[in-house]
Write a protein that holds these residues in place. Structure first.
Motif, short mmCIF file in Angstrom:
data_model
loop_
_atom_site.label_atom_id
_atom_site.label_comp_id
_atom_site.label_asym_id
_atom_site.label_seq_id
_atom_site.Cartn_x
_atom_site.Cartn_y
_atom_site.Cartn_z
N ASP A 134 0.86 -1.18 0.00
CA ASP A 134 0.00 0.00 0.00
C ASP A 134 0.90 1.24 0.00
N PRO A 135 0.89 2.01 -1.09
CA PRO A 135 1.82 3.14 -1.20
C PRO A 135 1.60 4.22 -0.13
N THR A 136 0.41 4.23 0.50
CA THR A 136 0.13 5.26 1.51
C THR A 136 0.51 4.81 2.92
N SER A 137 0.96 3.58 3.07
CA SER A 137 1.23 3.03 4.41
C SER A 137 2.54 3.58 4.98
N ASN B 75 6.53 4.20 3.32
CA ASN B 75 7.35 5.41 3.50
C ASN B 75 8.67 5.07 4.19
N GLU B 76 8.63 4.09 5.09
CA GLU B 76 9.85 3.66 5.77
C GLU B 76 10.84 3.03 4.78
N ILE B 77 10.31 2.20 3.87
CA ILE B 77 11.18 1.58 2.85
C ILE B 77 11.77 2.65 1.94
N ILE B 78 10.93 3.58 1.51
CA ILE B 78 11.41 4.67 0.64
C ILE B 78 12.48 5.48 1.35
#
Length: 579
Positions: free
Chosen positions: A494-497, A501-504
């Protein structure tokens, strides 16, 4: 090259003329000095350093008579052939670089370029003894160029080895050198920094490419301020906000531009134009590779597609592309690929609508050395660096699309042409050159009339910006890595999770990272490593630790071309064509 001794001016002239012909076949360079206007003599000339074997003047070449007295045949023949090659190339170089303040630095890179030319002449033969005889002459400590540090000499020697091993052309070497010193003053030259930067530019080493950009504190702060202020930032605004002199800002920007590809990249408002940004993946098993070229041609025929990449991993080969087009074109492509799957010509495909796109770079100071250990420390946040988000773009639907009436079709043509905007020369833009020449001619202008042409194009640019059709974002990367590997990682998340964001956040510590978010996935592209590199394995451990499904492969650019949006829009019916 057949050599006869003793050397005579006539034999030298004949040799130079042959090399000039070879250079003209390989380049589009113009001679800066005509051989017939240059006298050739045999006389006294240096035995070592950057200009060994020659005294070069604008209208005279004095070849060293000591070469005739060398006993070792291999050394004698190698040095003569090399000096003739070097002086032939020098005839194509601007006199200011050859005879004024940059002449010693130019001599150094002329030697490196001539070695590349020599290596190509003996591509299937071992010429190590020749290379050694030559490099021992100019890789000698020289106070004039401050090449007194053994480490610097070793670095130059390593650069030469990479150039010879990879077959990097003399043309690319000199064009790179010209690019790096463009607009710099001699007192701003730091030889150690230049060799470092050109080494990274030409080495094509994944660790060199993926490592953060190496900049001084001043340059780092200026880059951050340019990102904050946007493409209309000026040296006056930057100097005022940073509290440093305007001339210092100008000088630092010129250094940045000389070392990196630093431009304001054009970002079109696809939603307001009524187009949709999509990523496409086509997978081929080993027994389907024979169909790859014909399927590439299907993509090539679609005029909406401007970029296509070709790549692989351990299981599949790939075609990877992006396309900005109407939904009807996406539906049509999906039908074609569905049929190809049924015919067993491709294994599978994806067509993903992009919801948002982010572009990151990271910067470290001059103390950083690009090694795998330092990369691991960087990755685990044990090494200090500055991460900069260059782009953060969401693709939100517009209720009202822009209405291209006949008098506004010029805007659509301009949006097809624009590539970038300079950060160092306000009003100077990057465009598709041949198509821009045609566009200017259609509007009774010539590209040679630079002031009028730029004024016309800048007016269209301003109108596009005012109508929210165009914006710019800073892009900053090693300009020599256009054909480098790009690692692409597709993560089903889920891109909004928060975990996305942590992976990015973890994976965006490198020199060039692009993130695409679709409705149910993220795509992370990192320039430098291929799918099987140790850097890739380090990166994948992060994703595996989170337990998400992912796919990864590495690609190289196969197509980057002009997209004629004005030809794809039906003015009369106010809609995009389905191709």
């Amino acid at each position: 090259m057949k050599l006869e001794f003793p050397l005579t001016p006539e034999k030298i002239r004949e040799g130079i003329q042959k090399i000039i012909s070879s250079i003209r076949e390989e380049t589009n360079w113009d001679l800066q000095r005509t051989l017939s206007d240059v006298a050739i003599e045999i006389g006294e000339a240096p035995e070592y350093y950057e200009s060994f074997g020659i005294v070069r003047k604008e209208n005279k070449l004095i070849f060293a008579k000591w070469i005739n007295n060398l006993v070792a045949k291999i050394a004698k023949e190698a040095i003569v052939e090399f000096v003739i090659i070097r002086e032939s190339i020098s005839l194509f170089i601007d006199n200011k670089l050859l005879f004024e303040e940059f002449h010693q630095l130019t001599d150094l890179f002329l030697n490196i370029a001539a070695l590349s030319f020599l290596k190509k002449r003996y591509v299937d033969k071992s010429i190590e003894p020749k290379i050694t005889a030559i490099t021992s002459r100019f890789l000698t400590p020289s106070e004039s160029l401050s090449i007194t540090d053994k480490k610097l000499l070793q670095k130059i020697d390593s650069l030469i080895l990479i150039i010879l091993k990879q077959g990097i052309s003399f043309k690319l070497i000199l064009n790179t050198y010209f690019h790096f010193i463009e607009d710099l003053k001699i007192e701003e030259i730091n030889l150690d920094e230049i060799i470092d930067d050109i080494f990274r530019y030409l080495s094509n080493s994944p660790i060199e490419i993926v490592s953060p950009l190496i900049l001084s504190d001043n340059s780092m702060n200026i880059i951050k301020k340019i990102v904050d202020l946007g493409y209309l930032s000026s040296t006056t605004k930057i100097s005022k906000e940073l509290g440093i002199d305007n001339s210092v800002v100008s000088r630092e920007i010129q250094k940045i531009v000389s070392r990196y590809y630093a431009r304001f990249r054009a970002e079109r408002n696809w939603e307001k134009l009524g187009l949709h940004y999509n990523l496409g993946i086509i997978r081929f098993s080993s027994d389907q590779d024979e169909y790859k070229e014909s399927i590439y041609q299907i993509l090539h025929k679609n005029q909406y597609i401007g970029e296509i990449y070709e790549g692989q991993n351990a299981k599949f080969s790939y075609l990877y592309y992006n396309i900005k087009c109407p939904y009807s074109t996406i539906d049509r492509l999906a039908l074609i690929f569905d049929r190809l799957v049924k015919e067993n010509k491709i294994s599978s495909f994806d067509l993903k609508t992009v919801k948002s796109r982010m572009h990151f770079t990271s910067i470290v100071d001059r103390n950083y050395k690009p090694t795998f250990e330092n990369l691991k420390n960087l990755f685990s946040k044990n090494y200090k660096f500055q991460k900069i988000k260059l782009l953060d773009k969401e693709y939100l639907p517009y209720d009202v699309k822009f209405d291209f009436e006949q008098n506004n079709i010029l805007l659509l043509r301009f949006l097809s042409l624009i590539i970038s905007n300079s950060i160092s020369n306000y009003g100077s833009i990057g465009v598709w050159l041949e198509q821009t020449k045609e566009f200017l001619q259609e509007n009774n202008l010539r590209i040679e009339d630079l002031d009028d042409s730029i004024k016309f194009l800048n007016k269209l640019e301003k109108t596009c910006i005012e109508n929210e059709l165009l914006d710019f974002y800073l892009t900053l990367n090693l300009s020599g890595v256009a054909n480098a590997e790009i690692l692409v990682i597709q993560i089903k998340i889920d891109p909004t999770s928060d975990v996305a964001n942590e992976i990015i956040e973890t994976l965006t510590c490198f020199s060039w990272v692009l993130v695409h978010k679709t409705y149910n996935e993220i795509f992370i592209s990192i320039t430098g490593p291929n799918y099987d590199h140790q850097i890739t394995k380090m990166i994948l451990q992060v994703i595996e630790s989170k337990g998400f499904d992912y796919e990864y492969f590495s690609v190289r650019s196969k197509l980057f071309r002009y997209v004629p949006y004005n030809e794809l829009y039906d003015i009369k019916n106010k809609k995009w064509l389905n191709t």
